[in-house]
Design an enzyme around this catalytic site. Structure first.
Site, PDB file in Angstrom:
ATOM      1  N   VAL A  88       0.837  -1.199   0.000  1.00  0.00           N
ATOM      2  CA  VAL A  88       0.000   0.000   0.000  1.00  0.00           C
ATOM      3  C   VAL A  88       0.874   1.252   0.000  1.00  0.00           C
ATOM      4  O   VAL A  88       1.813   1.363   0.778  1.00  0.00           O
ATOM      5  CB  VAL A  88      -0.944   0.010   1.218  1.00  0.00           C
ATOM      6  CG1 VAL A  88      -1.912   1.176   1.143  1.00  0.00           C
ATOM      7  CG2 VAL A  88      -1.728  -1.288   1.297  1.00  0.00           C
ATOM      8  N   ASP A  90     -12.720 -10.463   9.486  1.00  0.00           N
ATOM      9  CA  ASP A  90     -11.367 -10.113   9.927  1.00  0.00           C
ATOM     10  C   ASP A  90     -11.409  -8.797  10.702  1.00  0.00           C
ATOM     11  O   ASP A  90     -10.632  -7.878  10.451  1.00  0.00           O
ATOM     12  CB  ASP A  90     -10.414 -10.016   8.740  1.00  0.00           C
ATOM     13  CG  ASP A  90      -8.956 -10.110   9.187  1.00  0.00           C
ATOM     14  OD1 ASP A  90      -8.722 -10.463  10.366  1.00  0.00           O
ATOM     15  OD2 ASP A  90      -8.067  -9.831   8.378  1.00  0.00           O
TER      16      ASP A  90
HETATM   17  N1  ATP Z   1      -6.909   3.710   2.487  1.00  0.00           N
HETATM   18  C1  ATP Z   1      -5.815   3.614   3.226  1.00  0.00           C
HETATM   19  N2  ATP Z   1      -5.238   4.719   3.723  1.00  0.00           N
HETATM   20  C2  ATP Z   1      -4.129   4.639   4.458  1.00  0.00           C
HETATM   21  N3  ATP Z   1      -3.508   3.493   4.758  1.00  0.00           N
HETATM   22  C3  ATP Z   1      -4.024   2.365   4.300  1.00  0.00           C
HETATM   23  C4  ATP Z   1      -5.201   2.350   3.503  1.00  0.00           C
HETATM   24  N4  ATP Z   1      -5.488   1.060   3.193  1.00  0.00           N
HETATM   25  C5  ATP Z   1      -4.534   0.318   3.773  1.00  0.00           C
HETATM   26  N5  ATP Z   1      -3.655   1.089   4.438  1.00  0.00           N
HETATM   27  C6  ATP Z   1      -2.478   0.647   5.184  1.00  0.00           C
HETATM   28  O1  ATP Z   1      -1.834  -0.392   4.426  1.00  0.00           O
HETATM   29  C7  ATP Z   1      -1.531  -1.513   5.228  1.00  0.00           C
HETATM   30  C8  ATP Z   1      -2.049  -2.831   4.661  1.00  0.00           C
HETATM   31  O2  ATP Z   1      -3.362  -2.680   4.115  1.00  0.00           O
HETATM   32  P1  ATP Z   1      -4.487  -3.821   4.080  1.00  0.00           P
HETATM   33  O3  ATP Z   1      -4.838  -4.206   5.479  1.00  0.00           O
HETATM   34  O4  ATP Z   1      -5.615  -3.367   3.237  1.00  0.00           O
HETATM   35  O5  ATP Z   1      -3.707  -4.971   3.331  1.00  0.00           O
HETATM   36  P2  ATP Z   1      -3.888  -6.510   3.573  1.00  0.00           P
HETATM   37  O6  ATP Z   1      -3.069  -7.242   2.581  1.00  0.00           O
HETATM   38  O7  ATP Z   1      -5.311  -6.856   3.520  1.00  0.00           O
HETATM   39  O8  ATP Z   1      -3.290  -6.568   5.018  1.00  0.00           O
HETATM   40  P3  ATP Z   1      -3.455  -7.639   6.143  1.00  0.00           P
HETATM   41  O9  ATP Z   1      -2.298  -8.537   5.952  1.00  0.00           O
HETATM   42  O10 ATP Z   1      -3.370  -6.867   7.437  1.00  0.00           O
HETATM   43  O11 ATP Z   1      -4.773  -8.286   5.979  1.00  0.00           O
HETATM   44  C9  ATP Z   1      -2.051  -1.155   6.587  1.00  0.00           C
HETATM   45  O12 ATP Z   1      -0.948  -0.816   7.380  1.00  0.00           O
HETATM   46  C10 ATP Z   1      -2.925   0.055   6.485  1.00  0.00           C
HETATM   47  O13 ATP Z   1      -2.644   0.910   7.540  1.00  0.00           O
END
Ligand code: ATP
Length: 637
Positions: free
Chosen positions: A46, A161
């Site tokens: 991200v 989750d």
């Molecule tokens: N819209 C957003 N604005 C700011 N930060 C974001 C946003 N979306 C995600 N993040 C940041 O990016 C990181 C990972 O995002 P996300 O949780 O969507 O990914 P994931 O692959 O689903 O992660 P996880 O392994 O936790 O499930 C997080 O640290 C979150 O703080």
């Protein structure tokens, strides 16, 4: 729902030339300026970016193609499909998709999910040493969280989750539920007022929800679960906001169940009917009887908070309070009333990567002085509007704005009246939009198991269910190899093909090791919030997560995964085993080295040694070093 030409106004849809509805919004990555990396999730990286067209600051989540030849990951497709249909102020909005095409025509394009930039996630905010929540603020976040859950559950969606790290918060005080990678449509009736979570009629996979937020029925492997699983997570988040750290941080599934029962009492036929028939109950039956100490643990929060928390953390999933009823709980309708989102203080950005910085700060800074002066605002006061002056409102590296009395923000002004759900009072809410009924919900996921019983994601084996090298979470700190993660939405994994080496299934990149962190003092229920003095010096808190190597750890589901006793800590792990020493190692350390021999006397064939580059759990570990005849490729290189 406002509609224009049949298109719901908030859903990013447009009509094609032939009159069909189409999801509007696929832009090019060149339309964005990258502003920096925010974090790395399992399925995406991200970054923060600014749109060149609109100037809006957004987050770009790159969809990682772990195996390009399998095409676009089905899990990401599901997440996108769900998010496209959701529209609520407390749900992270998918603005559009952005495509990055490679100059190499053979390479597949990269895809990015574009969402509004949110300044923090709740878990990061709670880790920020300069942030302390007041009760009006906690109420404000809880109301928003419950409104988001209510919307999801009314629309028959299970998030699966729910955790602090998946709750994003911006500096306007708006909280949004994010990360729909495990979400799925719910086939049963949505919860009804006064009826708790109700009952489900079909089975779902129980390999969902991060362990610390996982409800007891999932730990005991109930497959007919309901929206109540999300409500348990809401309860954990509620407690976490008071304590400043996760309240149920088990280091194994068994330990998780133990911690739950210690807090809310042991299960019996009254408080959790049917528990003793659940497949995972065996290990639990031997636990010592616990009465539950929730009222003692949260005594500083007062009886109403304890009452709501007990409703959310009810063992009986059928009776666990649903979001509709939780919003009506007297906790939100008695003083101190919830703050308005716009009145909440603004904080320094806190994301996954910022958190490392906070930990760095903790080491760098001296312990907090008793009566603070560090970073105090010019007048020791908040600005008129209840926010810090503009020069310190935002941006990285600023010292938090503090009053002259201590290291805390001025508390936000609470509502002058009790919170009442409904559009007339709840002015910050966008109207809830039901997805266009003409849009079908995502299709059901593929059958839970493939023939071998292995997890599959788009026909790719993600995890070998019987690959047992994975029980590292018990020795390396909680949550590292966290319960996770059948992102395919289906697939309890029993049996399986031992020969397959797992790819990375899921990394919870977030979960710090809080095992030695003392509890943070609870925020006071009245104003002003507690001074820094009452808190443990955060600079001294150990954050063992920093010591976790960035290596990816696979979640290894297996029949034995649930409620297994901790693994034998004397069994060596890959990282504990040094690679065999070689001549150059000896030279570097100034040790004598007999050419062609290891120190244990075995012959060193020289050249490429597979033992240095392959997993010790792989087949090569116990073999002697390569022989000359095996290393023909040495000469070809
Ligand atoms: N819209 C957003 N604005 C700011 N930060 C974001 C946003 N979306 C995600 N993040 C940041 O990016 C990181 C990972 O995002 P996300 O949780 O969507 O990914 P994931 O692959 O689903 O992660 P996880 O392994 O936790 O499930 C997080 O640290 C979150 O703080």
């Amino acid at each position: 729902m406002a509609q224009a030409g049949g298109i719901p106004s908030k859903v990013p849809l447009e009509r094609t030339d032939d009159g069909r509805l189409r999801f509007r919004g696929c832009s090019r990555i060149q339309d964005y300026d990258f502003l920096g990396k925010l974090g790395e999730g399992t399925f995406g990286e991200v970054s923060k970016a600014r749109s060149k067209r609109t100037g809006a600051v957004v987050a770009l989540k790159k969809i990682l193609m772990h195996n390009e030849k399998d095409g676009f990951p089905i899990t990401a497709l599901r997440e996108i499909k769900l998010l496209k249909q959701l529209d609520h102020v407390n749900i992270l909005k998918l603005e559009e998709m952005a495509v990055e095409r490679s100059k190499d025509p053979k390479k597949k394009p990269s895809m990015f999910m574009v969402t509004p930039y949110m300044d923090h996630d709740l878990s990061g905010l709670l880790e920020n040493p300069s942030v302390h929540f007041t009760e009006p603020q906690i109420k404000c976040y809880m109301i928003q969280l419950l409104e988001g859950c209510k919307y999801l559950h009314e629309n028959k969606i299970l998030h699966r989750d729910m955790k602090a790290a998946n709750l994003l918060i911006n500096n306007n005080g708006i909280l949004q539920i994010a990360d729909f990678g495990l979400a799925r449509p719910y086939d049963d009736e949505p919860p009804k007022e006064g009826h708790g979570g109700g009952e489900a009629t079909r089975d779902y996979t129980c390999l969902v929800v991060t362990r610390w937020y996982r409800p007891p029925e999932l730990l005991l492997q109930l497959r007919r679960y309901t929206t109540a699983i999300d409500m348990w997570g809401v309860g954990c988040v509620f407690g976490e906001m008071f304590k400043g750290r996760p309240i149920l941080a088990g280091n194994s599934d068994l330990n998780q169940a133990q911690q739950i029962f210690e807090l809310v009492g042991s299960p019996n036929d009254d408080n959790m009917p049917g528990w003793s028939e659940l497949p995972g109950c065996e290990g639990v039956k031997e636990f010592e009887f616990r009465r539950g100490n929730l009222p003692t643990v949260f005594r500083e929060q007062g009886s109403l908070a304890i009452s709501l928390l007990s409703e959310l953390l009810k063992l009986d999933w059928r009776k666990r309070v649903n979001a509709i009823d939780a919003l009506k709980h007297p906790y939100f309708h008695s003083p101190p009333f919830p703050a308005r989102p716009g009145d909440l203080p603004q904080f320094e950005d806190s994301h996954e990567l910022d958190r490392r910085k906070f930990r760095g700060q903790k080491q760098a800074l001296p312990p907090a002085p008793a009566g603070g002066s560090v970073g105090m605002g010019p007048n020791g006061q908040w600005a008129e509007n209840g926010r810090p002056p503009p020069n310190i409102q935002r941006g990285r590296g600023h010292q938090p704005y503090q009053n002259g009395q201590g290291h805390h923000h001025r508390p936000p002004p609470p509502y002058s009246r009790p919170y009442q759900p409904g559009p007339d009072i709840d002015t910050y809410r966008r109207p809830t939009l039901h997805p266009d009924p003409s849009l079908p919900l995502p299709p059901k996921p593929p059958p839970a198991l493939d023939q071998s019983g292995a997890f599959r994601n788009n026909n790719r084996v993600l995890v070998d269910p019987q690959y047992n090298g994975g029980y590292r979470n018990d020795t390396r700190g909680p949550g590292i190899m966290d319960q996770r993660r059948d992102r395919s939405g289906g697939g309890a994994a029993y049996g399986g093909d031992r020969r397959r080496v797992p790819e990375v299934a899921k990394v919870d990149t977030y979960i710090p090791n809080y095992s030695n962190v003392p509890e943070r003092a609870a925020p006071r229920r009245d104003e002003p919030p507690p001074s820094r003095d009452g808190y443990p010096p955060r600079e001294s808190l150990p954050f063992a997560r920093d010591s976790i190597p960035p290596s990816r750890e696979a979640y290894i589901p297996s029949r034995e995964h649930h409620l297994l006793p901790p693994r034998d800590p004397t069994y060596p792990l890959r990282d504990d085993l040094p690679p065999p020493r070689r001549e150059d190692d000896h030279r570097r350390d100034g040790l004598p080295y007999e050419r062609g021999r290891y120190e244990d006397g075995r012959k060193d064939a020289g050249g490429y040694d597979r033992r240095r580059s392959r997993s010790p759990r792989g087949r090569d570990w116990d073999r002697p070093p390569m022989r000359e005849r095996d290393s023909g490729d040495r000469y070809r290189r």
